[in-house]
Design an enzyme around this catalytic site. Structure first.
Site, PDB file in Angstrom:
ATOM      1  N   HIS A  54       0.836  -1.215   0.000  1.00  0.00           N
ATOM      2  CA  HIS A  54       0.000   0.000   0.000  1.00  0.00           C
ATOM      3  C   HIS A  54       0.867   1.260   0.000  1.00  0.00           C
ATOM      4  O   HIS A  54       0.450   2.301   0.503  1.00  0.00           O
ATOM      5  CB  HIS A  54      -0.935   0.049   1.208  1.00  0.00           C
ATOM      6  N   GLU A  93       8.991   8.439 -17.491  1.00  0.00           N
ATOM      7  CA  GLU A  93       7.611   8.905 -17.687  1.00  0.00           C
ATOM      8  C   GLU A  93       7.130   8.576 -19.087  1.00  0.00           C
ATOM      9  O   GLU A  93       5.982   8.192 -19.303  1.00  0.00           O
ATOM     10  CB  GLU A  93       7.528  10.411 -17.430  1.00  0.00           C
ATOM     11  N   SER A 110      14.298  21.495 -16.785  1.00  0.00           N
ATOM     12  CA  SER A 110      13.070  22.247 -17.024  1.00  0.00           C
ATOM     13  C   SER A 110      13.426  23.535 -17.735  1.00  0.00           C
ATOM     14  O   SER A 110      14.520  24.074 -17.548  1.00  0.00           O
ATOM     15  CB  SER A 110      12.411  22.543 -15.685  1.00  0.00           C
ATOM     16  N   LYS A 120      15.459  21.724 -11.509  1.00  0.00           N
ATOM     17  CA  LYS A 120      14.827  20.459 -11.862  1.00  0.00           C
ATOM     18  C   LYS A 120      15.749  19.481 -12.591  1.00  0.00           C
ATOM     19  O   LYS A 120      16.583  19.861 -13.393  1.00  0.00           O
ATOM     20  CB  LYS A 120      13.602  20.713 -12.764  1.00  0.00           C
TER      21      LYS A 120
END
Ligand code: ARG
Length: 462
Positions: free
Chosen positions: A157, A291, A278, A284
């Site tokens: 979980h 992704e 970024s 970043k």
């Protein structure tokens, strides 16, 4: 516009929009090698069976060789107004050989031709994909070997559950990949039957030798039924299914990597070559590769749906709907290869932050089960031990302590069975080391898993 081979029955040229709509050469052109390979085997068989003369057979084969090398070298460009790759190559052959070229299509149809070409094409692709999956599995084994003692939290979980090691975690993925190899291999085996000689749908009156072509092209045997031979696209679905599941594994792994390189986790750092920045936020470092893999998994699942939906209402035998098979399966194949090719070096170069992993494992009472097991080993029934440990955890939370820092008196207040050695029993290293059940996280168990996996890989080395 290229002249239509079937022009005889028609009194008008096909509408330009329809022609463009109908044409598949923009995406089936990539099968030119396989189309030529199939045509050569067919021409050879026609010659050997006396359906065309040996001389014609030889000229056709050398004509096809010429076309192959001219396309390979870029000397011959594909005509994008041609209906498909099959028509284009046959037309080119006839342009080069005259009437002899027109004999190639004896006792053959584009229906069995295209069914053959896709199989030949995908057969090569499967072995390329498998090579990459083997490489990724090896990478994981090598990395796991370095991290049999790197403690990290295991989650359920997404809550810290019990301690494992990075090596143990990686080997879970290695096992998924071994199953993927089995599925790809299996899809390849069932695909390896030859539709050539099914002709349009009903076979032929010529005395062809289907075994000969099947054998020349490296197939197990000819397909047993000619209607099935031209109608079957199960092999595309099966392969796409195997690829979808493989992508699902890469996607789950990617999701973990995305979490692991967040500031909240900081378990790993991607190599600069495999991360992106970024355009506005200078701090970043984004895990775009992972992704994209997660995103492309959705796309490949879409390819699978395309294939299944395209087939579900089709009567036998060939229907033009089936032309839609190629873009879907090619997309799946292209994308899984791209994903594997970027994923492997990304995994191979990522830096592991073992301290952070261990620190995360040290919080969250991840050793509570081991504390309960301590009592069980001293004679208490598990359910009672569970309750007492629960109370110890509550006390720790109350006092801002951990099981490691809770004083022995507090332990003994709840059970006399506790003594000084409880601290050794709940040390993370002990928790992991003692979980040596088969498949467990203990270093010796993980070493065994690596060995099992490497043995399973043996089957895929030629
Ligand atoms: N381009 C077609 C395809 O990809 C080849 C088969 C065409 N056959 C036919 N009878 N129209 O499916």
């Amino acid at each position: 516009m290229a002249d239509k081979m079937w022009a005889g029955r028609f009194s008008k040229e096909v509408d330009e929009t329809v022609n463009a709509f109908n044409s598949s050469i923009s995406f089936d052109g990539r099968m030119y090698r396989h189309d030529i390979q199939g045509s050569m085997a067919h021409a050879e068989m026609l010659g050997e069976c006396g359906i065309i003369s040996k001389e014609d057979s030889r000229s056709i084969i050398s004509g096809l060789e010429g076309i192959l090398s001219d396309i390979d070298s870029g000397k011959l460009e594909m005509d994008m107004t041609a209906e498909d790759i099959h028509m284009f190559i046959e037309a080119e052959l006839t342009k080069r050989l005259g009437d002899v070229g027109k004999r190639l299509h004896t006792s053959r149809s584009r229906n069995d031709q295209v069914a053959l070409d896709i199989r030949l094409y995908l057969r090569d692709e499967i072995s390329e994909i498998m090579t990459l999956v083997v490489k990724l599995t090896e990478t994981l084994c090598n990395m796991a070997l370095k991290h049999t003692e790197t403690i990290m939290p295991g989650y359920t979980h997404l809550q810290r559950a019990q301690p494992v090691t990075l090596g143990h975690h990686l080997m879970a993925y290695a096992q998924m990949l071994v199953r993927d190899l089995g599925r790809l291999e299996d899809a390849g085996k069932r695909m390896n039957f030859c539709p050539l000689g099914s002709c349009a749908l009903a076979g032929t009156t010529y005395k062809i030798d289907r075994n000969m072509t099947a054998e020349k092209l490296g197939f197990e045997a000819p397909m047993a039924n000619s209607l099935d031979g031209v109608s079957d696209r199960d092999f595309c679905v099966e392969l796409c299914c195997a690829i979808s599941l493989l992508m699902t594994h890469l996607s789950r792994f990617s999701e973990e990597i995305i979490m692991w390189c967040s500031w909240e986790f900081k378990f790993i750092e991607l190599d600069d070559a495999y991360a992106t920045g970024s355009s506005i936020m200078p701090q970043k470092k984004n895990p775009d590769v992972t992704e994209l893999i997660r995103g492309k998994t959705g796309r490949v699942n879409g390819d699978l749906m395309t294939l299944l939906s395209m087939l579900k209402g089709l009567p036998l035998a060939y229907n033009k709907d089936m032309q839609e098979d190629k873009e879907a399966i090619f997309d799946a194949v292209d994308n899984v290869k791209l994903c594997l090719k970027t994923f492997i070096p990304m995994i191979d170069t990522m830096k592991v932050n073992a301290e952070n992993m261990r620190a995360a494992a040290a919080g969250g009472f991840i050793n509570a089960t081991d504390c309960a097991d301590y009592l069980v080993k001293h004679g208490m029934p598990f359910r009672d031990a569970y309750k007492i440990t629960g109370r110890l955890v509550a006390e720790c939370i109350d006092k801002g302590l951990t099981l490691e820092t809770l004083p022995l008196e507090s332990y003994r207040e709840l059970s006399e069975l506790f003594s000084e050695d409880v601290y050794e029993a709940i040390r993370l290293e002990t928790c992991v080391r003692e979980r040596k059940s088969e498949g467990g996280p203990a270093p010796e168990s993980v070493l065994k898993q690596i060995e099992i996996t490497r043995n399973q890989l043996e089957a895929y080395y030629e």
